[in-house]
Design a protein around this motif. Structure first.
Motif: not given
Ligand SMILES: NC(=O)C1=CN([C@@H]2O[C@H](COP(=O)(O)OP(=O)(O)OC[C@H]3O[C@@H](n4cnc5c(N)ncnc54)[C@H](O)[C@@H]3O)[C@@H](O)[C@H]2O)C=CC1
Ligand SMILES: O=CC(=O)O
Length: 319
Positions: A118, A121, A139, A141, A258, A278-279
């Protein structure tokens, strides 16, 4: 002296190499050359050094004329070239394999890290000025160690990406049309599977096959649904290998976790559904974009053109 038309800006060293032997007409405008201008300029060319943004089809070859001997693409992918139209006119088509393998695999692995950890992001959050602080669940991952990378198209870039994945502790499975040197698959401990199995077992699916009729929308809604819901898709090959409508839906609905993309169905347009999410990590076709790699690509394209113009076998003919 032959006439060489270069369809866009390429490193000066390659232009100089061509100019040492031939009359070179190199497009140097800030924007890409328009189709009308290109059709006009190629008239009378013996060689065309083309960029992947230019479509080299029957119309362009005919506009060049019957003296045209070679189209030297400054790219390894040649889906912008109608190779049969070249062959039918006795024109040799060439590309630039090998010299961009590591640079592109670096970007593929960069996208794997961006998507699974991420990174985009996190970067966007900091730049937004929003408040943030370290937190146990902030956040989070997915780790790569012990996970499986599925490589679709185990050629030069697929193998180089697999090598990077192995260094990160990943297992490798691959699907490929051609036989791969067994010493390479043994070194990578890579297992050959069919696409269905690859989609089912992989935590990251990375695309490295060429684009053409056989790979158009190779990954669509059905294939995305066959992936693990925790898995990621990475595409550094060519945009239309993936059905972007289906991908945007799968990412929105979390059918997969993602994605990371360097290439798009209608470059430079990016599917608006992807821009909202966002992914998905999005890069602007940077695979071979290093000074060293672009110079090596341009020099190889120049060598290809020069060889054909001298009546010799080029270092990298397409077929
Ligand atoms: N994002 C970027 O800037 C870059 C993108 N590329 C893309 O990467 C592609 C691969 O490049 P290389 O690895 O150098 O080419 P390569 O020719 O070494 O490897 C391609 C592999 O895909 C396999 N393949 C062909 N059709 C297939 C299919 N239907 N399903 C599965 N595998 C299939 C081939 O057998 C071969 O092993 C290029 O064609 C180009 O489109 C290449 C360089 C930079
Ligand atoms: O996309 C780049 C290439 O060389 O192919």
């Amino acid at each position: 002296m032959s006439r060489v038309v270069v369809t866009g800006r390429i490193p000066e060293a390659a232009i100089e190499k061509l100019r040492a032997e031939h009359d070179v007409d190199a497009w140097s405008g800030p924007e890409s050359i328009g189709r009308e201008e290109l059709l006009r300029r190629v008239a009378g060319a013996d060689a065309i050094v083309s960029l992947l943004t230019e479509r080299v089809d029957a119309e362009l070859l005919d506009a060049a004329g019957p003296q045209l001997k070679v189209v030297a693409n400054v790219a390894v992918g040649y889906d912008n070239i109608d190779v049969s139209a070249c062959t039918a006119r006795g024109v040799v088509a060439t590309n630039t394999p090998g010299v961009l393998t590591d640079a592109t695999a670096d970007i593929a692995f960069g996208l794997i890290l961006m998507a699974t950890r991420r990174l985009g992001e996190g970067e966007r959050l900091i730049r937004s000025g929003e408040a943030w602080k370290w937190g146990m669940f902030f956040l989070l991952g997915s780790s790569l160690q012990g996970k499986t990378l599925g490589v679709v198209g185990m050629g030069g870039i697929g193998q180089a990406t697999a090598r990077r994945a192995k260094a990160f502790g990943m297992e490798i499975v691959y699907q490929s049309r051609s036989e791969i040197d067994p010493t390479i698959t043994a070194e990578l401990n890579a297992r050959r599977v069919d696409l269905d199995e690859l989609l089912a077992v992989s935590d990251v699916v990375s695309l490295h096959c060429p684009y053409g009729p056989a790979t158009h929308h190779l990954i669509g809604a059905e294939q995305l649904a066959a992936m693990k819901s925790s898995a990621f898709l990475v595409n550094t090959a060519r945009g239309p290998i993936v059905d972007e409508d289906a991908l945007a839906t799968a990412l929105r609905d979390r059918t997969i976790a993602g994605a990371g993309l360097d290439v798009y169905e209608q470059e430079p347009r990016v599917h608006p559904g992807l821009l909202e999410l966002d992914n998905v990590a999005l890069l602007p076709h940077l695979g071979s974009a290093t000074v060293e790699t672009r110079t090596a690509m341009a020099m190889l394209a120049a060598d290809n053109a020069l060889a054909v113009l001298s009546g010799e076998q080029p270092p990298a003919p397409i077929a």
